[in-house]
Scaffold this motif. Sequence first.
Motif, PDB file in Angstrom:
ATOM      1  N   VAL A  22      12.081  19.797   7.650  1.00 61.17           N
ATOM      2  CA  VAL A  22      11.670  18.425   7.942  1.00 61.17           C
ATOM      3  C   VAL A  22      10.999  17.892   6.687  1.00 61.17           C
ATOM      4  O   VAL A  22      10.078  18.514   6.159  1.00 61.17           O
ATOM      5  N   VAL A  23      11.460  16.762   6.206  1.00 64.40           N
ATOM      6  CA  VAL A  23      10.865  16.171   5.004  1.00 64.40           C
ATOM      7  C   VAL A  23      10.495  14.722   5.283  1.00 64.40           C
ATOM      8  O   VAL A  23      11.285  13.962   5.855  1.00 64.40           O
ATOM      9  N   VAL A  24       9.265  14.363   4.933  1.00 60.86           N
ATOM     10  CA  VAL A  24       8.754  13.004   5.137  1.00 60.86           C
ATOM     11  C   VAL A  24       8.324  12.456   3.781  1.00 60.86           C
ATOM     12  O   VAL A  24       7.655  13.141   3.012  1.00 60.86           O
ATOM     13  N   SER A  25       8.720  11.229   3.487  1.00 60.53           N
ATOM     14  CA  SER A  25       8.432  10.667   2.171  1.00 60.53           C
ATOM     15  C   SER A  25       8.324   9.157   2.263  1.00 60.53           C
ATOM     16  O   SER A  25       9.134   8.518   2.941  1.00 60.53           O
ATOM     17  N   GLU A  26       7.324   8.609   1.584  1.00 61.50           N
ATOM     18  CA  GLU A  26       7.154   7.158   1.582  1.00 61.50           C
ATOM     19  C   GLU A  26       6.877   6.639   0.165  1.00 61.50           C
ATOM     20  O   GLU A  26       6.001   7.153  -0.539  1.00 61.50           O
ATOM     21  N   HIS A  27       7.645   5.649  -0.233  1.00 61.11           N
ATOM     22  CA  HIS A  27       7.430   4.937  -1.496  1.00 61.11           C
ATOM     23  C   HIS A  27       6.937   3.533  -1.154  1.00 61.11           C
ATOM     24  O   HIS A  27       7.626   2.535  -1.371  1.00 61.11           O
ATOM     25  N   ASN A  28       5.736   3.481  -0.599  1.00 64.86           N
ATOM     26  CA  ASN A  28       5.192   2.207  -0.126  1.00 64.86           C
ATOM     27  C   ASN A  28       5.048   1.174  -1.233  1.00 64.86           C
ATOM     28  O   ASN A  28       5.242  -0.026  -1.008  1.00 64.86           O
ATOM     29  N   THR A  29       4.688   1.625  -2.437  1.00 70.06           N
ATOM     30  CA  THR A  29       4.428   0.661  -3.502  1.00 70.06           C
ATOM     31  C   THR A  29       5.695  -0.046  -3.969  1.00 70.06           C
ATOM     32  O   THR A  29       5.621  -1.095  -4.610  1.00 70.06           O
ATOM     33  N   ALA A  30       6.857   0.496  -3.630  1.00 69.15           N
ATOM     34  CA  ALA A  30       8.110  -0.173  -3.974  1.00 69.15           C
ATOM     35  C   ALA A  30       8.338  -1.403  -3.103  1.00 69.15           C
ATOM     36  O   ALA A  30       9.024  -2.344  -3.506  1.00 69.15           O
ATOM     37  N   TYR A  31       7.781  -1.385  -1.909  1.00 65.48           N
ATOM     38  CA  TYR A  31       7.975  -2.466  -0.938  1.00 65.48           C
ATOM     39  C   TYR A  31       6.742  -3.362  -0.802  1.00 65.48           C
ATOM     40  O   TYR A  31       6.799  -4.406  -0.163  1.00 65.48           O
ATOM     41  N   ASN A  32       5.645  -2.932  -1.363  1.00 64.93           N
ATOM     42  CA  ASN A  32       4.368  -3.597  -1.141  1.00 64.93           C
ATOM     43  C   ASN A  32       4.214  -4.846  -2.007  1.00 64.93           C
ATOM     44  O   ASN A  32       4.713  -4.910  -3.128  1.00 64.93           O
ATOM     45  N   ASN A  33       3.501  -5.810  -1.471  1.00 66.46           N
ATOM     46  CA  ASN A  33       3.099  -6.995  -2.232  1.00 66.46           C
ATOM     47  C   ASN A  33       1.612  -6.858  -2.527  1.00 66.46           C
ATOM     48  O   ASN A  33       0.768  -7.105  -1.663  1.00 66.46           O
ATOM     49  N   GLU A  34       1.281  -6.454  -3.745  1.00 63.39           N
ATOM     50  CA  GLU A  34      -0.114  -6.182  -4.097  1.00 63.39           C
ATOM     51  C   GLU A  34      -1.004  -7.411  -4.019  1.00 63.39           C
ATOM     52  O   GLU A  34      -2.222  -7.295  -3.884  1.00 63.39           O
ATOM     53  N   THR A  35      -0.413  -8.591  -4.115  1.00 64.55           N
ATOM     54  CA  THR A  35      -1.232  -9.807  -4.093  1.00 64.55           C
ATOM     55  C   THR A  35      -1.606 -10.243  -2.683  1.00 64.55           C
ATOM     56  O   THR A  35      -2.400 -11.163  -2.513  1.00 64.55           O
ATOM     57  N   ASP A  36      -1.058  -9.557  -1.683  1.00 66.86           N
ATOM     58  CA  ASP A  36      -1.396  -9.845  -0.290  1.00 66.86           C
ATOM     59  C   ASP A  36      -2.801  -9.311  -0.014  1.00 66.86           C
ATOM     60  O   ASP A  36      -3.025  -8.095  -0.007  1.00 66.86           O
ATOM     61  N   THR A  37      -3.752 -10.205   0.205  1.00 71.50           N
ATOM     62  CA  THR A  37      -5.144  -9.779   0.388  1.00 71.50           C
ATOM     63  C   THR A  37      -5.411  -9.160   1.752  1.00 71.50           C
ATOM     64  O   THR A  37      -6.492  -8.620   1.981  1.00 71.50           O
ATOM     65  N   VAL A  38      -4.428  -9.220   2.664  1.00 67.48           N
ATOM     66  CA  VAL A  38      -4.597  -8.610   3.989  1.00 67.48           C
ATOM     67  C   VAL A  38      -4.259  -7.130   3.963  1.00 67.48           C
ATOM     68  O   VAL A  38      -5.009  -6.295   4.476  1.00 67.48           O
ATOM     69  N   SER A  39      -3.127  -6.779   3.352  1.00 67.95           N
ATOM     70  CA  SER A  39      -2.704  -5.375   3.404  1.00 67.95           C
ATOM     71  C   SER A  39      -2.198  -4.816   2.075  1.00 67.95           C
ATOM     72  O   SER A  39      -1.826  -3.653   1.999  1.00 67.95           O
ATOM     73  N   GLY A  40      -2.199  -5.632   1.028  1.00 67.86           N
ATOM     74  CA  GLY A  40      -1.636  -5.185  -0.244  1.00 67.86           C
ATOM     75  C   GLY A  40      -2.356  -4.013  -0.887  1.00 67.86           C
ATOM     76  O   GLY A  40      -1.777  -3.304  -1.714  1.00 67.86           O
ATOM     77  N   HIS A  41      -3.610  -3.784  -0.510  1.00 73.65           N
ATOM     78  CA  HIS A  41      -4.421  -2.728  -1.106  1.00 73.65           C
ATOM     79  C   HIS A  41      -4.397  -1.428  -0.299  1.00 73.65           C
ATOM     80  O   HIS A  41      -5.070  -0.467  -0.661  1.00 73.65           O
ATOM     81  N   LEU A  42      -3.637  -1.388   0.771  1.00 69.42           N
ATOM     82  CA  LEU A  42      -3.682  -0.234   1.682  1.00 69.42           C
ATOM     83  C   LEU A  42      -2.791   0.926   1.255  1.00 69.42           C
ATOM     84  O   LEU A  42      -3.089   2.081   1.576  1.00 69.42           O
ATOM     85  N   TRP A  43      -1.729   0.668   0.528  1.00 68.46           N
ATOM     86  CA  TRP A  43      -0.610   1.595   0.499  1.00 68.46           C
ATOM     87  C   TRP A  43      -0.606   2.547  -0.679  1.00 68.46           C
ATOM     88  O   TRP A  43      -0.950   2.192  -1.801  1.00 68.46           O
ATOM     89  N   GLY A  44      -0.163   3.786  -0.399  1.00 68.75           N
ATOM     90  CA  GLY A  44       0.023   4.799  -1.427  1.00 68.75           C
ATOM     91  C   GLY A  44       1.336   5.514  -1.204  1.00 68.75           C
ATOM     92  O   GLY A  44       1.992   5.357  -0.166  1.00 68.75           O
ATOM     93  N   ASP A  45       1.732   6.321  -2.182  1.00 66.83           N
ATOM     94  CA  ASP A  45       3.009   7.028  -2.143  1.00 66.83           C
ATOM     95  C   ASP A  45       2.795   8.535  -2.011  1.00 66.83           C
ATOM     96  O   ASP A  45       1.805   9.079  -2.521  1.00 66.83           O
ATOM     97  N   GLY A  46       3.734   9.223  -1.369  1.00 67.85           N
ATOM     98  CA  GLY A  46       3.648  10.673  -1.266  1.00 67.85           C
ATOM     99  C   GLY A  46       4.710  11.236  -0.350  1.00 67.85           C
ATOM    100  O   GLY A  46       5.431  10.492   0.332  1.00 67.85           O
ATOM    101  N   ALA A  47       4.811  12.556  -0.341  1.00 66.59           N
ATOM    102  CA  ALA A  47       5.830  13.240   0.458  1.00 66.59           C
ATOM    103  C   ALA A  47       5.318  14.600   0.899  1.00 66.59           C
ATOM    104  O   ALA A  47       4.380  15.152   0.315  1.00 66.59           O
ATOM    105  N   ALA A  48       5.951  15.136   1.922  1.00 70.80           N
ATOM    106  CA  ALA A  48       5.619  16.471   2.412  1.00 70.80           C
ATOM    107  C   ALA A  48       6.860  17.081   3.059  1.00 70.80           C
ATOM    108  O   ALA A  48       7.801  16.360   3.421  1.00 70.80           O
ATOM    109  N   ALA A  49       6.857  18.395   3.187  1.00 76.49           N
ATOM    110  CA  ALA A  49       7.995  19.087   3.790  1.00 76.49           C
ATOM    111  C   ALA A  49       7.496  20.253   4.630  1.00 76.49           C
ATOM    112  O   ALA A  49       6.474  20.873   4.318  1.00 76.49           O
TER     113      ALA A  49
END
Length: 314
Positions: free
Chosen positions: A134-161
């Motif tokens: 089972v492998v889980v992976s997220e590239h949130n910063t590829a989809y994120n809008n950093e200038t969004d003051t509501v949620s733009g600062h929340l996201w990070g990237d990483g994976a696990a297996a």
Amino acid sequence: MYIHAVSHYFPSEVVGNEHFTRLNGLSSEWITERTGIRERRKAAPDENTNTMALEAVRRLFDQTAIDPSQIDLIVGATYTPYDTIVTLAHVVQHNLGVPDIPVISVSTACSSLINAVEVVEGYFAMNKATLAVVVVSEHNTAYNNETDTVSGHLWGDGAAALLISKERISDEDMTIHTIITGGAATSGKATTGVMLKPLEQGVLMPHGRDVFINACLYMPKVSLQVLEKHNLTIDDVDYLIPHQANLRISLNVINTLKLPETKLLSNIQKLGNTGCAGCAIALSENRSLFKKGQNIVLTVFGGGYSFGAMLVEV
């Protein structure tokens, strides 16, 4: 069902809260107070959902004598795919070089980890597989809008297996006792609480308060359900790993369950919200902390809405 090995990977670039202060005026103190996040990891230009997943899988097999050729099921999970046709799981299969086995990718937002493990449980129950990655992976910063003051600062990237077996392989394996998942799309503002429409815009969270309320409702509820199903009580829990969305949510969950903060495992402070990879990363990071016989509950909540929990015994 047993977890034979677990691994994780996150990028080397650290993005502190000061970045968002410079970008849109949000103070580090304001971000930390509301989310618990001090910094997060960002994938390099040559990294993506697939490359991070492959590195996590490579580290997974570094921990075991199991050869990749023995794998007979691969389940991937992400809501931030690099390719929507050649899925995360197919890329892992190609990399491992294991032909003609079931290969599936799932997405139930941030709760996808537990759903992915539940898919494995189903294949094992039907005698269609015995050893799964089972492998889980997220590239949130590829989809994120950093200038969004509501949620733009929340996201990070990483994976696990995780390497999961139907039968015990070694004395060090962790036992998966109970899994419960569900959809909560009829609750609150489920279909608009968190959205990612790649053809329109990045991640949006127009109803963060509703997400908060429902996460704080469903994660404690399903945690108690998995314990009750195995005839345990909250007093039998040694560690709780909630979805790493917001430290205030995590603290609310343990307070509802009447668990001390010492039993909470959290990595959002240094990684940000790593989506469906967050709980698995925390399980991997803290593997050496666990002692034989301890009970760990992983509990998740995702946009849409979706929820789940899994009881693991060391």
